[in-house]
Design a protein around this motif. Structure first.
Motif, PDB file in Angstrom:
ATOM      1  N   GLN A 237      62.141  62.129  46.502  1.00  0.00           N
ATOM      2  CA  GLN A 237      60.897  62.796  46.129  1.00  0.00           C
ATOM      3  C   GLN A 237      59.738  62.209  46.930  1.00  0.00           C
ATOM      4  OE1 GLN A 237      60.406  65.305  43.984  1.00  0.00           O
ATOM      5  NE2 GLN A 237      62.477  65.464  43.115  1.00  0.00           N
ATOM      6  N   ASP A 238      58.568  62.863  46.818  1.00  0.00           N
ATOM      7  CA  ASP A 238      57.347  62.321  47.391  1.00  0.00           C
ATOM      8  C   ASP A 238      57.127  60.906  46.834  1.00  0.00           C
ATOM      9  OD1 ASP A 238      54.509  63.138  48.725  1.00  0.00           O
ATOM     10  OD2 ASP A 238      54.195  61.921  46.930  1.00  0.00           O
ATOM     11  N   TRP A 239      56.594  60.015  47.643  1.00  0.00           N
ATOM     12  CA  TRP A 239      56.507  58.612  47.233  1.00  0.00           C
ATOM     13  C   TRP A 239      55.624  58.424  46.005  1.00  0.00           C
ATOM     14  CZ3 TRP A 239      52.243  55.377  46.984  1.00  0.00           C
ATOM     15  CH2 TRP A 239      51.051  55.861  47.544  1.00  0.00           C
ATOM     16  N   LEU A 240      54.600  59.268  45.825  1.00  0.00           N
ATOM     17  CA  LEU A 240      53.766  59.157  44.631  1.00  0.00           C
ATOM     18  C   LEU A 240      54.544  59.591  43.386  1.00  0.00           C
ATOM     19  CD1 LEU A 240      50.239  60.376  45.801  1.00  0.00           C
ATOM     20  CD2 LEU A 240      50.892  58.089  45.026  1.00  0.00           C
ATOM     21  N   ILE A 241      55.371  60.631  43.526  1.00  0.00           N
ATOM     22  CA  ILE A 241      56.216  61.059  42.413  1.00  0.00           C
ATOM     23  C   ILE A 241      57.233  59.964  42.093  1.00  0.00           C
ATOM     24  CG2 ILE A 241      57.912  62.758  41.650  1.00  0.00           C
ATOM     25  CD1 ILE A 241      55.078  63.840  41.774  1.00  0.00           C
ATOM     26  N   GLN A 242      57.792  59.362  43.142  1.00  0.00           N
ATOM     27  CA  GLN A 242      58.746  58.262  42.934  1.00  0.00           C
ATOM     28  C   GLN A 242      58.066  57.076  42.233  1.00  0.00           C
ATOM     29  OE1 GLN A 242      62.363  59.296  44.383  1.00  0.00           O
ATOM     30  NE2 GLN A 242      62.005  57.538  45.691  1.00  0.00           N
ATOM     31  N   LEU A 243      56.806  56.846  42.565  1.00  0.00           N
ATOM     32  CA  LEU A 243      56.075  55.752  41.933  1.00  0.00           C
ATOM     33  C   LEU A 243      55.857  56.028  40.450  1.00  0.00           C
ATOM     34  CD1 LEU A 243      54.730  53.028  42.560  1.00  0.00           C
ATOM     35  CD2 LEU A 243      52.583  54.281  42.954  1.00  0.00           C
ATOM     36  N   VAL A 244      55.531  57.286  40.118  1.00  0.00           N
ATOM     37  CA  VAL A 244      55.382  57.668  38.710  1.00  0.00           C
ATOM     38  C   VAL A 244      56.719  57.512  37.985  1.00  0.00           C
ATOM     39  CG1 VAL A 244      54.930  59.600  37.145  1.00  0.00           C
ATOM     40  CG2 VAL A 244      53.437  59.221  39.117  1.00  0.00           C
ATOM     41  N   GLY A 245      57.798  57.929  38.642  1.00  0.00           N
ATOM     42  CA  GLY A 245      59.121  57.788  38.036  1.00  0.00           C
ATOM     43  C   GLY A 245      59.524  56.335  37.856  1.00  0.00           C
ATOM     44  N   LEU A 246      59.171  55.489  38.831  1.00  0.00           N
ATOM     45  CA  LEU A 246      59.470  54.055  38.719  1.00  0.00           C
ATOM     46  C   LEU A 246      58.695  53.450  37.555  1.00  0.00           C
ATOM     47  CD1 LEU A 246      60.850  51.539  39.959  1.00  0.00           C
ATOM     48  CD2 LEU A 246      58.769  51.212  41.329  1.00  0.00           C
ATOM     49  N   ARG A 247      57.458  53.863  37.418  1.00  0.00           N
ATOM     50  CA  ARG A 247      56.665  53.379  36.279  1.00  0.00           C
ATOM     51  C   ARG A 247      57.328  53.750  34.957  1.00  0.00           C
ATOM     52  NH1 ARG A 247      54.336  55.961  31.733  1.00  0.00           N
ATOM     53  NH2 ARG A 247      52.569  54.743  31.011  1.00  0.00           N
ATOM     54  N   GLY A 248      57.805  55.007  34.844  1.00  0.00           N
ATOM     55  CA  GLY A 248      58.471  55.435  33.622  1.00  0.00           C
ATOM     56  C   GLY A 248      59.772  54.711  33.365  1.00  0.00           C
ATOM     57  N   ALA A 249      60.435  54.258  34.441  1.00  0.00           N
ATOM     58  CA  ALA A 249      61.745  53.621  34.293  1.00  0.00           C
ATOM     59  C   ALA A 249      61.666  52.135  33.969  1.00  0.00           C
ATOM     60  CB  ALA A 249      62.563  53.830  35.572  1.00  0.00           C
TER      61      ALA A 249
END
Length: 426
Positions: free
Chosen positions: A73-85
């Protein structure tokens, strides 16, 4: 308590200040707590209580961190997902560090917040939610929840959605009862905790969340199955919830939970989440769809960056979509270990507080396939993982005492005289 105060108020603050920065109000508070806790070296006993959790925390945070470098995914989306994980996982360690005094203080603070929350919820009930939540992109989901008693809105209190209000209220009840039933709890504290219990019970029904109602029921299972609870305490809890039941019986808008008697609807709702969609996603995305690409709440201003969005109303399905099969296996293994390691059935000390928390925690893990948000909700996830960590810490401390007593008894029978300290800190 500072963090929980921000968590309780997060929904209404974000709704009334709908800027990009407002989405990170709670995150900033969490970072402040982490800095305060983890920059202070723990005492020896507190560190001991976290030992069995440390490998799990490393794995639960390490695997998503590796997935972050897979550019799905886009790196900002990945960052949001990492935060959630990974963002809330350290609450497991904070909960394990807590001692009895910390637990008591936390429960008292929760009672105060619940009472304030009830006042706001009742105001919304009579005055309408429009005076508290402007209609915008952030609150759109609140204004879609007008399915109570022929078109009335569910009451969100100060939370992001009404379901969060109900879940937090139900989850705080074991904390309050656990402290209220202690012999050391004074009369003033008991009255405050009783008011907090009534406020939490009414809050569940104001939120009109059926899942929260079932969670409330499981929170009370320990009250009526515990052999450690005095008959007078059990009667007092029944009296408090009879007060709640009287208010609920008088107002139709508080009775949405009665739709659970519609078995056809319940079966359909369960099948909607736990169905062949999960299997098809498992086969199609064995390595996941990228962090943030499986259902983690993405701020509206980043939605256009999301590629190949796949949604599923299933928390384990969300983990599968974002972390792949291995991530799902890690989480399932952790859940099985946690529930088996913290089962309080064979432990007498602190039995009541442990069983009161174990029942709703087990329920939330088991029903996670019926929706998303268990591991990303504000502030529910923080309280939930804090409780999980506290159960692990209590069990390790109890096991240490049992081993020490057994060793002392065996040594005495062998003619070796030893002195076992009564205090775990000795």
């Amino acid at each position: 308590m500072a963090l929980l105060t921000v968590g309780y108020a997060y929904g209404i603050l974000r709704a009334n200040f709908p800027t990009n920065a407002s989405h990170f109000i709670f995150d900033a508070a969490v970072l402040g707590l982490y800095a305060a806790v983890f920059m202070t070296p723990p005492q020896r006993q507190a560190r001991y209580r976290t030992l069995s959790l440390q490998p799990w925390v490393a794995v639960l945070m390490g695997w998503p961190l590796l997935m972050f470098f897979v550019p799905t995914q886009d790196w900002l989306i990945q960052l949001v997902g990492l935060r959630g994980a990974v963002f809330f996982i350290p609450f497991l360690l904070i909960g394990a560090r807590m001692d009895e005094e910390d637990f008591d203080r936390l429960a008292i603070g929760m009672a105060v917040l619940n009472i304030v929350e009830l006042g706001i919820g009742v105001s919304q009930f009579f005055l309408g939610i429009e005076r508290f939540f402007p209609h915008n992109a952030v609150t759109d989901i609140i204004y879609k929840s007008n399915d109570v008693a022929g078109g009335a809105y569910r009451i969100p209190g100060t939370f992001v959605v009404s379901a969060a209000y109900g879940a937090v209220m139900a989850l705080t009840i074991p904390f309050l009862i656990g402290v209220w039933s202690k012999p050391s709890c004074g009369p003033l504290r008991k009255r405050l905790l009783e008011a907090g219990l009534v406020a939490a019970g009414l809050g569940v029904f104001l939120s009109a969340s059926r899942t929260s109602f079932v969670l409330l029921s499981f929170s009370l299972v320990g009250v009526f199955t515990s052999l450690r609870l005095k008959a007078s305490h059990r009667a007092g809890i029944i009296a408090l919830f009879l007060i709640v039941a009287w208010f609920v019986g008088k107002e139709q808008r508080l009775q949405r939970f009665t739709t659970l008697t519609d078995t056809d609807y319940v079966v359909t709702r369960i099948g909607w989440s736990v169905n062949s969609t999960f299997i098809s996603i498992l086969l199609q995305y064995p390595m996941g769809n990228g962090l943030g690409g499986g259902g983690t709440s993405v701020p509206y201003f980043l939605q256009e960056r999301l590629h190949n969005s796949v949604g599923i109303e299933n928390e384990y399905g969300r983990i599968l979509l974002e972390q792949g099969v291995l991530g799902l296996i890690i989480w399932i293994a952790f859940v099985v270990w946690l529930l088996s390691a913290t089962w309080p059935g064979k432990v007498r000390r602190h039995y009541l507080g442990r069983i009161l928390l174990w029942c709703p925690i087990a329920f939330m893990f088991v029903t996670a396939p019926l929706g998303t948000g268990l591991l990303t909700a504000i502030p529910q996830t923080a309280i939930f993982l804090l409780a999980c960590g506290w159960l692990v810490g209590r069990r390790r401390e109890e096991n240490k005492r049992i081993v020490a007593r057994r060793w002392s008894r065996d040594s005495m029978s062998a003619g070796i005289h030893v002195l076992v300290p009564k205090s775990a800190n000795s």
